[in-house]
Each structure stands twice: as C-alpha cells, then as structure tokens.
Design an enzyme around this catalytic site. Structure first.
Site, PDB file in Angstrom:
ATOM      1  N   GLY A  78       0.775  -1.236   0.000  1.00 21.91           N
ATOM      2  CA  GLY A  78       0.000   0.000   0.000  1.00 21.91           C
ATOM      3  C   GLY A  78       0.803   1.281   0.000  1.00 21.91           C
ATOM      4  N   TRP A  80       2.279   2.986  -2.470  1.00 17.81           N
ATOM      5  CA  TRP A  80       1.876   3.933  -3.519  1.00 17.81           C
ATOM      6  C   TRP A  80       0.501   4.521  -3.210  1.00 17.81           C
ATOM      7  CZ3 TRP A  80       3.312   3.185  -9.315  1.00 17.81           C
ATOM      8  CH2 TRP A  80       4.708   3.193  -9.440  1.00 17.81           C
ATOM      9  N   ASP A 103      -4.826  -5.890  -5.515  1.00 17.58           N
ATOM     10  CA  ASP A 103      -3.667  -6.774  -5.413  1.00 17.58           C
ATOM     11  C   ASP A 103      -4.142  -8.167  -5.013  1.00 17.58           C
ATOM     12  OD1 ASP A 103      -0.405  -6.128  -5.113  1.00 17.58           O
ATOM     13  OD2 ASP A 103      -1.046  -8.025  -4.244  1.00 17.58           O
ATOM     14  N   ASP A 119      -7.198 -10.938  -8.201  1.00 16.00           N
ATOM     15  CA  ASP A 119      -6.244 -11.129  -9.292  1.00 16.00           C
ATOM     16  C   ASP A 119      -6.660 -10.203 -10.435  1.00 16.00           C
ATOM     17  OD1 ASP A 119      -4.688 -11.964 -11.421  1.00 16.00           O
ATOM     18  OD2 ASP A 119      -5.021 -14.102 -11.078  1.00 16.00           O
ATOM     19  N   ASP A 143       2.516  -0.863 -10.329  1.00 13.73           N
ATOM     20  CA  ASP A 143       3.822  -1.291  -9.827  1.00 13.73           C
ATOM     21  C   ASP A 143       3.892  -2.811  -9.844  1.00 13.73           C
ATOM     22  OD1 ASP A 143       6.353  -0.538  -8.949  1.00 13.73           O
ATOM     23  OD2 ASP A 143       5.839  -0.800  -6.835  1.00 13.73           O
ATOM     24  N   LYS A 183       5.720   0.193 -13.995  1.00 17.25           N
ATOM     25  CA  LYS A 183       7.070  -0.355 -13.883  1.00 17.25           C
ATOM     26  C   LYS A 183       7.360  -1.304 -15.037  1.00 17.25           C
ATOM     27  CE  LYS A 183       8.009  -2.982 -10.254  1.00 17.25           C
ATOM     28  NZ  LYS A 183       8.460  -3.062  -8.849  1.00 17.25           N
TER      29      LYS A 183
END
Length: 227
Positions: A78, A80, A103, A119, A143, A183
């Site tokens: 958590g 971000w 997540d 998911d 990310d 990312k």
C-alpha cells in the site's frame, strides 16, 4: 513528504550466517537492514520503500492534484496508495477524489482508498474496478511485477506482459489527458510497447528514481496526457 535521506544512513549492518537461512535470503536481509529508504519508510509511516519512487515521479512530473480518481494496480502493501491518498487529499466517501487499489495480497485499510484483494487477470476484476470508479480515472498506476527468478531476460518479459495488460486497461478507463505510470524492466523487448504508448499519450518518458536500487533494471514508464 520529501525524499531527503539526511539522517537515515546508518552504519553498515552485518548479517550472521545461519544454517536455516539460504544465501539469497541472507543477501535480502542484509540489503534491507542497510537500505536507508527502508529505514526512512519505517520512521515516516510508509508501508514500503516503494513510496519514495512514486514521490520522486510526482516531484518530477507533477502528476497528482486534488480531486482525482486513481487506480493502483499491484498495490500491496500500500505504499503507492498512501502517497496518492495524501497528494490528492483523498477522504472516505468522497466520490470526486478516491483511489481504487487492487492486489492478490490483502491491503490494510488506508484513508480514502477502496481496496480489492483480487487477481487483476480474473475476468470480473476489470468490471469491479470500473464500477467502483463510478466514472473515468485520472491516473492508472501499475507497480506490478512478476516474481523474479534471477534470469534477467525472463524477468523482463514477465513484467513487460504485466505492463502491457495494465496499459490496455488504462486505455479503457482513463479520462482524456489522464496519466499512466508503470514499472518495466529494461531488456530490449519494451520498444514495441513504447511505440504503442506513444500513439496514445502526448508525452512518454522513462524515469529511474534515485530510490530505485542501482543494481535493479527497473525503470518507470511515465505516460502523460492521454490523447
């Protein structure tokens, strides 16, 4: 919130060998104990050192403003979402500025953040996010990264596929002039994705925050102002 490391650099900590600990886990522990960003995150109340990467991205590109809707993919634990919540001044129950975090792992509650333990690749997850947004998003953050195996080419491709999925999702939910931050790992195969992103966003940059470990090939794709 600042990225200044003054006062967070301690003396080098050695890790004693242990029969119960593998070499890789010992190396990870040594790196954690000697990482100033880990110490800084613990003192300043951030859940992960990754918070400082997003802070650096914002400091350079000014992506956040109050009253935004943000989607945070691969959000656990958590860090971000914490940063985004502070920067958009998110509050519980405010539909104009909110964060949707997703997540596989559970995310402990954060003010102004609605979290789903899901998911991202399950069929119903996209629709769940869209319903929670109650409109379009202003920023999509990703990310997400696959579990690394130490083989750079494989790690690169796996994380690139996650980035591609996040990008396709961003195209569905972003407002005009919205931003996409994700990312990727450098490895050569990212050029095709970059060309796709450039067709959809006015400005596309690569950025490696100073808080990203030097030995890591990770960089961040910063795509600004959806066309």
């Amino acid at each position: 919130m600042t990225n200044n490391l003054s006062g967070y650099r301690n003396k080098f900590v050695r890790v004693k060998t242990s029969k119960k600990r593998t070499v890789s886990s010992s190396n990870w522990l040594r790196r954690q104990l000697n990482d100033p960003y880990v110490a800084k995150a613990r003192i300043e109340g951030f859940r992960s050192r990754a918070a400082y990467k997003l802070l650096e991205i914002h400091e350079k590109f000014k992506i956040f403003t109050p009253n935004m809707k943000v989607v945070d993919l691969g959000a656990a634990p958590g860090g971000w979402s914490q940063v985004a919540s502070k920067l958009i001044k998110a509050t519980d129950g405010n539909l104009k500025n909110k964060i949707i975090s997703v997540d596989l792992l559970e995310i402990e509650p954060i003010p102004g953040v609605e979290s789903f333990q899901k998911d991202f690749f399950e069929k119903d997850t996209e629709e769940l996010i869209i319903q929670a947004l109650k409109g379009k998003a202003d920023i999509v953050l990703s990310d997400m990264a696959s579990n690394t195996i130490g083989h750079k080419a494989t790690d690169h491709i796996r994380t690139l596929l996650l980035c591609e999925q996040a990008f396709e999702f961003a195209l569905k939910v972003l407002n005009p002039s919205g931003h996409f931050i994700a990312k990727i790992f450098r490895g050569g195969a990212e050029n095709e994705l970059l060309n796709k992103v450039k067709r959809e966003f006015s400005t596309v940059k690569h950025f490696k925050p100073s808080s990203s470990r030097k030995e890591s090939t990770e960089i961040y794709l910063v795509a600004l102002n959806r066309k």
